[in-house]
Design an enzyme around this catalytic site. Structure first.
Site, PDB file in Angstrom:
ATOM      1  N   GLY A  21       0.911  -0.997   0.048  1.00 12.19           N
ATOM      2  CA  GLY A  21      -0.061  -0.138  -0.036  1.00 12.19           C
ATOM      3  C   GLY A  21       0.911   1.217  -0.099  1.00 12.19           C
ATOM      4  N   SER A  22       2.145   1.381  -0.471  1.00 13.02           N
ATOM      5  CA  SER A  22       2.909   2.345  -0.678  1.00 13.02           C
ATOM      6  C   SER A  22       2.082   3.413  -1.534  1.00 13.02           C
ATOM      7  CB  SER A  22       4.255   2.122  -0.773  1.00 13.02           C
ATOM      8  OG  SER A  22       4.511   1.555  -2.231  1.00 13.02           O
ATOM      9  N   ASN A  23       1.518   3.211  -2.623  1.00 14.58           N
ATOM     10  CA  ASN A  23       1.024   3.812  -3.572  1.00 14.58           C
ATOM     11  C   ASN A  23      -0.306   4.705  -2.979  1.00 14.58           C
ATOM     12  OD1 ASN A  23       2.282   4.257  -6.456  1.00 14.58           O
ATOM     13  ND2 ASN A  23       2.275   2.061  -5.995  1.00 14.58           N
TER      14      ASN A  23
ATOM     15  N   ASN B 258      -5.312   2.014 -13.403  1.00  9.47           N
ATOM     16  CA  ASN B 258      -4.263   1.026 -12.812  1.00  9.47           C
ATOM     17  C   ASN B 258      -3.196   1.387 -12.631  1.00  9.47           C
ATOM     18  OD1 ASN B 258      -3.585  -1.631 -11.658  1.00  9.47           O
ATOM     19  ND2 ASN B 258      -2.847  -2.191 -13.953  1.00  9.47           N
TER      20      ASN B 258
ATOM     21  N   HIS C  68       0.856   0.108 -13.461  1.00 13.40           N
ATOM     22  CA  HIS C  68       1.730  -1.321 -13.808  1.00 13.40           C
ATOM     23  C   HIS C  68       2.988  -0.840 -13.760  1.00 13.40           C
ATOM     24  CE1 HIS C  68       2.271  -5.009 -15.770  1.00 13.40           C
ATOM     25  NE2 HIS C  68       3.057  -4.249 -16.512  1.00 13.40           N
TER      26      HIS C  68
ATOM     27  N   ASP D 271      -4.691  -5.227 -19.083  1.00 14.53           N
ATOM     28  CA  ASP D 271      -3.486  -4.508 -19.493  1.00 14.53           C
ATOM     29  C   ASP D 271      -3.467  -3.561 -20.730  1.00 14.53           C
ATOM     30  OD1 ASP D 271      -2.272  -4.654 -17.116  1.00 14.53           O
ATOM     31  OD2 ASP D 271      -0.781  -6.157 -17.513  1.00 14.53           O
TER      32      ASP D 271
ATOM     33  N   GLU E  38       6.426   5.073  -9.610  1.00 10.94           N
ATOM     34  CA  GLU E  38       4.969   5.211  -9.341  1.00 10.94           C
ATOM     35  C   GLU E  38       4.654   6.161  -8.295  1.00 10.94           C
ATOM     36  OE1 GLU E  38       3.394   1.067  -8.857  1.00 10.94           O
ATOM     37  OE2 GLU E  38       5.485   0.437  -9.302  1.00 10.94           O
TER      38      GLU E  38
HETATM   39  C1  GRF Z   1       3.394  -1.628  -7.498  1.00 10.07           C
HETATM   40  O1  GRF Z   1       4.506  -1.816  -8.272  1.00 10.07           O
HETATM   41  C2  GRF Z   1       2.400  -1.578  -8.469  1.00 10.07           C
HETATM   42  O2  GRF Z   1       2.789  -1.224  -9.803  1.00 10.07           O
HETATM   43  C3  GRF Z   1       2.117  -3.291  -8.582  1.00 10.07           C
HETATM   44  O3  GRF Z   1       2.031  -3.630  -7.142  1.00 10.07           O
HETATM   45  C4  GRF Z   1       2.873  -2.738  -6.655  1.00 10.07           C
HETATM   46  C5  GRF Z   1       2.288  -2.107  -5.330  1.00 10.07           C
HETATM   47  O4  GRF Z   1       2.932  -1.521  -4.359  1.00 10.07           O
HETATM   48  N1  GRF Z   1       0.807  -3.190  -9.153  1.00 10.07           N
HETATM   49  P1  GRF Z   1       2.369  -0.770  -2.892  1.00 10.07           P
HETATM   50  O5  GRF Z   1       1.481  -2.077  -2.673  1.00 10.07           O
HETATM   51  O6  GRF Z   1       1.664   0.434  -3.544  1.00 10.07           O
HETATM   52  O7  GRF Z   1       3.605  -0.556  -2.142  1.00 10.07           O
END
Ligand code: GRF
Length: 225
Positions: free
Chosen positions: A15-17, A110, A112, A153, A182
């Site tokens: 969940g870092s994003n 999404n 990727h 995708d 990201e």
């Molecule tokens: C990211 O690399 C995303 O592109 C992929 O899974 C990873 C998720 O990272 N689909 P996080 O959970 O947001 O840390």
């Protein structure tokens, strides 16, 4: 769309994003509201991050709902109940039920961790992507933020940014470098959506004002042959 657009985020992992989205929504840099976070893994750090930010969380999986059809119904109900405008898949490692996609046409995003259409498709998620990039000897990888369509995708590409592959990279090292990009990309795409700057026609995407930073090295016209 509501005055302050509402987003739901689906995550399976760290969940870092998601954390960036939560932080930017709280600081006001992202003019949208995160209505709920759902995931298929009740122990995922992503759900803990959402709870820490006082965002409602839901564990929705085939185990809790009985079937993939049940997952579709539950997610659809949550999306309607929370009046969600956009759905963000931020590390969601499960197929998105068609019923959910049909509720939010061209509004499911999404991220990727490679440059689509290379290194995408079934089975290309998480470390598998970076391993495939390294196996192929690619010198560049990157980030693709795209709309989700019925074809895995293959939805319209919103923004791509390039990340160099360095000699000696392991898939973990490359993953970390890509993930950092990201973090700077996904929330900016969602900001553009919340600001109503994105228009889509077929597979082509127009962003009013363009993206904040270019992902390309400029080539002067004198260099063209
Ligand atoms: C990211 O690399 C995303 O592109 C992929 O899974 C990873 C998720 O990272 N689909 P996080 O959970 O947001 O840390």
């Amino acid at each position: 769309m509501s005055a302050i657009p509402s987003m739901a985020v689906l995550c399976s992992g760290g969940g870092s994003n998601l954390q960036v989205l939560l932080d930017k929504a709280r600081s006001g840099e992202l003019s949208g509201h995160i209505a709920f976070v759902a995931g298929n893994n009740s122990k995922a750090q992503s759900l803990a991050r959402a709870r820490a930010a006082s965002v409602p969380t839901y564990h929705v999986s085939t185990a809790t709902e009985g079937s993939q059809e049940g997952v579709g119904k539950r997610l659809s109900a949550l999306i309607q109940e929370h009046r969600v405008d956009f759905l963000v898949l931020a590390g969601y490692m499960r197929p998105l039920p068609a019923e959910v996609l049909a509720l939010l046409p061209q509004r499911v995003v999404n991220v990727h961790p490679a440059l689509l259409p290379a290194f995408g498709g079934q089975g290309m998620f998480g470390q598998h992507v970076h391993e495939a990039v390294l196996r192929r000897g690619a010198q560049w990888s990157g980030v693709t933020v795209h709309l989700v369509s019925e074809d895995y995708d293959e939805g319209p590409i919103l923004w791509q940014r390039i990340v160099a592959v360095h000699p000696g990279d392991t898939s973990e090292i490359l993953a970390r470098r890509v993930l950092a990009v990201e973090h700077d990309t996904l929330w900016k795409v969602m900001r553009a959506f919340c600001q109503k700057r994105v228009t889509i026609s077929g597979k082509s995407v127009h962003v009013q004002g363009g993206w904040d930073e270019s992902c390309c090295v400029p080539v002067r016209s004198g260099q063209l042959r």
